[in-house]
Design a protein around this motif. Structure first.
Motif, short mmCIF file in Angstrom:
data_model
loop_
_atom_site.label_atom_id
_atom_site.label_comp_id
_atom_site.label_asym_id
_atom_site.label_seq_id
_atom_site.Cartn_x
_atom_site.Cartn_y
_atom_site.Cartn_z
N ARG A 88 24.57 -3.58 -18.99
CA ARG A 88 24.09 -4.06 -17.69
C ARG A 88 22.67 -4.59 -17.79
N ALA A 89 21.89 -4.02 -18.70
CA ALA A 89 20.49 -4.42 -18.83
C ALA A 89 20.28 -5.50 -19.89
N ASP A 90 21.30 -5.85 -20.64
CA ASP A 90 21.16 -6.80 -21.75
C ASP A 90 21.21 -8.23 -21.23
N PRO A 91 20.21 -9.07 -21.53
CA PRO A 91 20.20 -10.45 -21.03
C PRO A 91 21.24 -11.35 -21.72
N ARG A 92 21.80 -10.93 -22.84
CA ARG A 92 22.80 -11.74 -23.54
C ARG A 92 24.19 -11.62 -22.93
N VAL A 93 24.35 -10.73 -21.97
CA VAL A 93 25.66 -10.51 -21.34
C VAL A 93 25.77 -11.41 -20.11
N PRO A 94 26.83 -12.25 -20.03
CA PRO A 94 26.99 -13.12 -18.86
C PRO A 94 27.23 -12.32 -17.58
N ARG A 95 26.95 -12.96 -16.46
CA ARG A 95 27.06 -12.29 -15.16
C ARG A 95 28.47 -11.76 -14.89
N LYS A 96 29.52 -12.54 -15.20
CA LYS A 96 30.89 -12.08 -14.95
C LYS A 96 31.21 -10.82 -15.74
N ALA A 97 30.76 -10.78 -16.99
CA ALA A 97 31.00 -9.59 -17.81
C ALA A 97 30.22 -8.40 -17.27
N LYS A 98 28.99 -8.63 -16.78
CA LYS A 98 28.20 -7.55 -16.20
C LYS A 98 28.89 -6.98 -14.97
N ILE A 99 29.44 -7.86 -14.15
CA ILE A 99 30.14 -7.40 -12.94
C ILE A 99 31.33 -6.53 -13.33
#
Length: 172
Positions: A88-99
């Motif tokens: 959740r805190a990693d900037p390399r993770v896209p928004r859809k994956a974070k959701i």
């Protein structure tokens, strides 16, 4: 004013909730009500203490498990929660994956389940399925190195959960 119901010294007026000396139902809690609240709070404190003690015992027993499938299963849900927090805190993770990952984390933390947790063996099954689906979805969106860096447990478990790596398509 006339005496109320033949009781000398008592006024006949509607109940306003205010304290009137000599009234039996003056609106203040009596000793029985105060004892009931105190007993309820003591009972709640004992229940919380028992719950925390049982959790501590389970954590202690899980850490003493020998290496193998039981230890891996005992560590799976905490490892998933740690991975959710890290991704959740990693900037390399896209928004859809974070959701998807945050929804899986909320699902794990929520006491509401499709299958009640107290059922042996199948109780945590819905949690595991939801997390597995969310991590597989994230695995298609996020580089495996990022997922493996966020996973605190055995990497082989995560790799098995994610499935085989998709080969890059040949350039057209």
């Amino acid at each position: 004013m006339p005496a109320a119901a033949g009781i000398p010294g008592r006024r006949a007026e509607p109940h306003t909730g205010a304290y009137i000396p000599g009234r039996v139902d003056a609106g203040r809690p009596g000793p029985v009500e105060e004892d009931g609240v105190r007993d309820w709070l003591i009972g709640l404190g004992v229940a919380v203490a028992c719950l925390l003690a049982s959790w501590a015992l389970l954590v202690l027993l899980a850490r003493r498990l020998p290496p193998g499938i039981l230890r891996d299963l005992a560590a799976f849900i905490p490892d998933c929660l740690t991975t959710v927090r890290r991704l959740r805190a990693d900037p390399r993770v896209p928004r859809k994956a974070k959701i998807a990952i945050v929804v899986a984390g909320i699902w794990l933390a929520s006491p509401i389940d499709l299958i009640p947790e107290f059922l042996p063996i199948i109780g945590p099954l819905d949690d595991i399925v939801v997390v597995a689906l969310a991590l597989r979805y994230a695995g298609r969106q996020v580089p495996r190195e990022v997922l493996l860096a966020a996973w605190p447990g055995e990497p082989r478990l995560l790799l098995r959960l994610l499935g085989p790596a998709e080969a890059a398509a040949p350039p057209a």
